[in-house]
Design a protein around this motif. Structure first.
Motif, short mmCIF file in Angstrom:
data_model
loop_
_atom_site.label_atom_id
_atom_site.label_comp_id
_atom_site.label_asym_id
_atom_site.label_seq_id
_atom_site.Cartn_x
_atom_site.Cartn_y
_atom_site.Cartn_z
N GLY A 1 10.24 32.41 42.50
CA GLY A 1 10.61 31.29 41.65
C GLY A 1 11.79 30.48 42.13
O GLY A 1 11.89 29.28 41.86
N LYS A 2 12.71 31.10 42.86
CA LYS A 2 13.90 30.40 43.35
C LYS A 2 13.66 29.70 44.69
O LYS A 2 14.54 28.99 45.17
CB LYS A 2 15.06 31.40 43.50
N SER A 3 12.51 29.89 45.27
CA SER A 3 12.23 29.33 46.59
C SER A 3 11.84 27.85 46.52
O SER A 3 10.99 27.45 45.72
CB SER A 3 11.10 30.12 47.25
N LYS A 4 12.44 27.07 47.40
CA LYS A 4 12.07 25.65 47.53
C LYS A 4 10.79 25.50 48.35
O LYS A 4 10.25 24.40 48.46
CB LYS A 4 13.21 24.87 48.18
N GLN A 5 10.33 26.62 48.91
CA GLN A 5 9.12 26.58 49.73
C GLN A 5 7.84 26.69 48.90
O GLN A 5 6.74 26.57 49.44
CB GLN A 5 9.15 27.73 50.74
N LEU A 6 7.97 26.93 47.60
CA LEU A 6 6.79 27.03 46.73
C LEU A 6 5.98 25.74 46.79
O LEU A 6 6.53 24.65 46.74
CB LEU A 6 7.21 27.32 45.30
N ARG A 7 4.68 25.88 46.85
CA ARG A 7 3.79 24.73 46.80
C ARG A 7 2.81 24.95 45.65
O ARG A 7 2.58 26.07 45.21
CB ARG A 7 3.03 24.58 48.12
N TYR A 8 2.21 23.85 45.18
CA TYR A 8 1.28 23.93 44.05
C TYR A 8 0.01 23.16 44.39
O TYR A 8 0.08 22.04 44.92
CB TYR A 8 1.92 23.35 42.79
N VAL A 9 -1.12 23.76 44.10
CA VAL A 9 -2.41 23.11 44.30
C VAL A 9 -3.20 23.22 43.01
O VAL A 9 -3.40 24.31 42.48
CB VAL A 9 -3.20 23.79 45.45
N ALA A 10 -3.59 22.08 42.48
CA ALA A 10 -4.35 22.04 41.22
C ALA A 10 -3.63 22.79 40.11
O ALA A 10 -4.26 23.43 39.27
CB ALA A 10 -5.75 22.61 41.43
N GLY A 11 -2.31 22.72 40.12
CA GLY A 11 -1.53 23.35 39.07
C GLY A 11 -1.29 24.84 39.26
O GLY A 11 -0.70 25.49 38.40
N HIS A 12 -1.72 25.39 40.40
CA HIS A 12 -1.54 26.81 40.68
C HIS A 12 -0.53 27.00 41.81
O HIS A 12 -0.59 26.30 42.83
CB HIS A 12 -2.87 27.46 41.06
N ALA A 13 0.38 27.95 41.63
CA ALA A 13 1.41 28.21 42.63
C ALA A 13 0.81 28.83 43.88
O ALA A 13 -0.09 29.66 43.81
CB ALA A 13 2.47 29.14 42.05
N VAL A 14 1.30 28.39 45.04
CA VAL A 14 0.89 28.93 46.33
C VAL A 14 2.10 29.64 46.94
O VAL A 14 3.13 29.03 47.18
CB VAL A 14 0.39 27.81 47.28
N VAL A 15 1.97 30.93 47.17
CA VAL A 15 3.09 31.76 47.63
C VAL A 15 3.57 31.31 49.01
O VAL A 15 2.76 31.13 49.93
CB VAL A 15 2.66 33.24 47.68
N PRO A 16 4.89 31.13 49.19
CA PRO A 16 5.44 30.72 50.49
C PRO A 16 5.53 31.89 51.46
O PRO A 16 6.16 32.90 51.18
CB PRO A 16 6.84 30.21 50.12
N VAL A 17 4.90 31.75 52.62
CA VAL A 17 4.86 32.84 53.59
C VAL A 17 6.22 33.13 54.19
O VAL A 17 6.52 34.26 54.60
CB VAL A 17 3.83 32.53 54.70
N GLY A 18 7.10 32.13 54.23
CA GLY A 18 8.40 32.31 54.88
C GLY A 18 9.50 32.83 53.97
O GLY A 18 10.61 33.09 54.44
N TYR A 19 9.21 33.01 52.68
CA TYR A 19 10.24 33.46 51.73
C TYR A 19 10.17 34.98 51.60
O TYR A 19 9.50 35.52 50.74
CB TYR A 19 10.03 32.79 50.37
N ILE A 20 10.86 35.66 52.48
CA ILE A 20 10.80 37.12 52.54
C ILE A 20 12.11 37.67 53.07
O ILE A 20 12.73 37.07 53.94
CB ILE A 20 9.62 37.59 53.44
#
Length: 268
Positions: free
Chosen positions: A105-124
């Motif tokens: 939730g705190k990641s600026k790398q989050l993306r959204y498609v059709a209103g659904h969150a897409v997990v950022p691969v680089g946030y680890i």
């Protein structure tokens, strides 16, 4: 001591992510939906994070191609993909499952498609191992034998089916916990002990959603179809029918009655 993701493993991750993004771009009608494709992508990325977070340099290893993944999402999905900033600024309605909100939730790398969150691969981030069994590893014949010993108890065909076929219109947390429970329960019904097969796996909310129950791991349990009917049954004839079919012993009846009490149905 430093540890990295092997180059061989990274070489496998890249094409898999590319294929999963392609599935989001072109979901086959009837066979798979956009939502299912997003679920598969998120489950895969979260699986990468869970598996490789023990590597001390996991962030350094995943960050370089995280940017290329974002570029691929933008190139393929174009205006369908939105950044976290765009979502906040435009106040777009989006569904963010609790498991994703807590971890990303705190990641600026989050993306959204059709209103659904897409997990950022680089946030680890690296996470030190806890209570790890040193006998289980992939570097010795004994360690590999221990891994296979644990996997032998689970039908991998069914597990892969659950991973690749999320339940439509349910949260990612729900679908993620569904196959986690399958592994934890060794592929068996929590009440009857029956081996679960494809088409006979019901993920039951202990506390129903209409009573405030959530999709968290602790509130879910896998049961066979007959047991699921019995948990909610109120008609004496139906109860008698399924009790005769299942032939539960006293301990199994106690498990059943505990689940029935949580859905506000009288004990049998």
């Amino acid at each position: 001591m430093e540890s990295h993701i092997r180059e061989k493993s990274i070489a496998k991750i890249k094409p898999n992510l590319k294929r999963l993004i392609y599935d989001i771009e072109f979901p086959s009608q009837g066979k798979r939906t956009e939502y299912q494709a997003i679920c598969r992508y998120n489950v895969y990325v979260m699986g990468i994070h869970d598996y490789y977070q023990l590597a001390t340099k996991v962030c350094d290893d995943l960050t370089p191609f995280a940017l290329s993944v974002h570029k691929s999402l933008r190139a393929r999905l174009k205006e369908r993909v939105k950044t976290a900033k765009q979502v906040r600024k435009r106040k777009l309605p989006c569904e963010v499952p609790k498991v994703i909100r807590e971890r990303y939730g705190k990641s600026k790398q989050l993306r959204y498609v059709a209103g659904h969150a897409v997990v950022p691969v680089g946030y680890i981030r690296h996470k030190p191992p806890k209570s790890i069994n040193r006998k289980i590893n992939s570097y010795t014949s004994e360690g590999r034998a221990e891994i296979h010993k644990n996997l032998d108890r689970i039908d991998m065909t069914v597990l892969h089916y659950l991973m690749r076929n999320p339940v439509l219109y349910r949260t990612i947390e729900y679908n993620d916990n569904r196959f986690s429970l399958y592994s934890a329960q060794m592929g068996k019904c929590a009440v009857s002990g029956k081996v679960l097969s494809i088409g006979d796996i019901h993920c039951h909310h202990k506390v129903p959603r209409y009573l405030g129950g959530k999709d968290n791991y602790q509130n879910l349990v896998l049961v066979c179809e007959d047991v699921h009917h019995l948990i909610h049954a109120t008609n004496p004839d139906i109860i008698r029918k399924y009790m005769e079919i299942l032939g539960l012993d006293q301990k199994q009846k106690e498990k059943l009655n505990k689940l029935r009490s949580l859905v506000h149905v009288e004990s049998y």
